[in-house]
Motif scaffolding. Structure first.
Motif, PDB file in Angstrom:
ATOM      1  N   TYR A   1      -1.292 -27.258  -5.272  1.00 24.47           N
ATOM      2  CA  TYR A   1      -2.411 -26.728  -4.481  1.00 24.47           C
ATOM      3  C   TYR A   1      -3.750 -27.230  -5.013  1.00 24.47           C
ATOM      4  O   TYR A   1      -4.635 -27.599  -4.234  1.00 24.47           O
TER       5      TYR A   1
ATOM      6  N   VAL B   1       5.665 -27.407  -0.790  1.00 23.62           N
ATOM      7  CA  VAL B   1       5.930 -26.589  -1.971  1.00 23.62           C
ATOM      8  C   VAL B   1       5.570 -25.119  -1.767  1.00 23.62           C
ATOM      9  O   VAL B   1       5.654 -24.332  -2.708  1.00 23.62           O
ATOM     10  N   SER B   2       5.186 -24.739  -0.571  1.00 22.46           N
ATOM     11  CA  SER B   2       4.692 -23.382  -0.363  1.00 22.46           C
ATOM     12  C   SER B   2       5.756 -22.310  -0.592  1.00 22.46           C
ATOM     13  O   SER B   2       5.416 -21.189  -0.948  1.00 22.46           O
ATOM     14  N   TYR B   3       7.031 -22.623  -0.407  1.00 22.06           N
ATOM     15  CA  TYR B   3       8.076 -21.616  -0.556  1.00 22.06           C
ATOM     16  C   TYR B   3       9.057 -21.916  -1.685  1.00 22.06           C
ATOM     17  O   TYR B   3       9.831 -21.044  -2.075  1.00 22.06           O
TER      18      TYR B   3
ATOM     19  N   ARG C   1       3.623 -25.021  -7.912  1.00 21.52           N
ATOM     20  CA  ARG C   1       2.911 -24.786  -6.657  1.00 21.52           C
ATOM     21  C   ARG C   1       1.401 -24.754  -6.876  1.00 21.52           C
ATOM     22  O   ARG C   1       0.643 -25.342  -6.106  1.00 21.52           O
TER      23      ARG C   1
ATOM     24  N   ALA D   1       1.209 -29.522   0.217  1.00 20.30           N
ATOM     25  CA  ALA D   1       1.025 -28.082   0.052  1.00 20.30           C
ATOM     26  C   ALA D   1       2.039 -27.303   0.887  1.00 20.30           C
ATOM     27  O   ALA D   1       2.577 -26.290   0.427  1.00 20.30           O
TER      28      ALA D   1
END
Length: 59
Positions: free
Chosen positions: A39, A26-28, A35, A23
């Motif tokens: 999540y 891939v958050s940005y 994403r 998580a």
């Protein structure tokens, strides 16, 4: 307690850490659909890992 029962909490914690790491990774970056997919998979993995970690073997 068998060897398998002793390893189960470790695998649970490992699953939680992998889910949190994925998580964060891939958050940005990446498309929004990717994403969201990561999540959702992370939430499911954290739930399964939590059950494995805190399962009671005292029976």
């Amino acid at each position: 307690m068998t060897d398998r029962e002793q390893r189960t909490p470790f695998y649970g914690v490992l699953m939680i850490l992998v889910a949190l790491g994925a998580a964060m990774a891939v958050s940005y970056y990446g498309p929004a659909w990717f994403r969201v997919t990561v999540y959702l998979l992370a939430v499911m993995l954290i739930v399964v890992g939590g059950v494995m970690t805190f399962r009671d073997y005292s029976r």
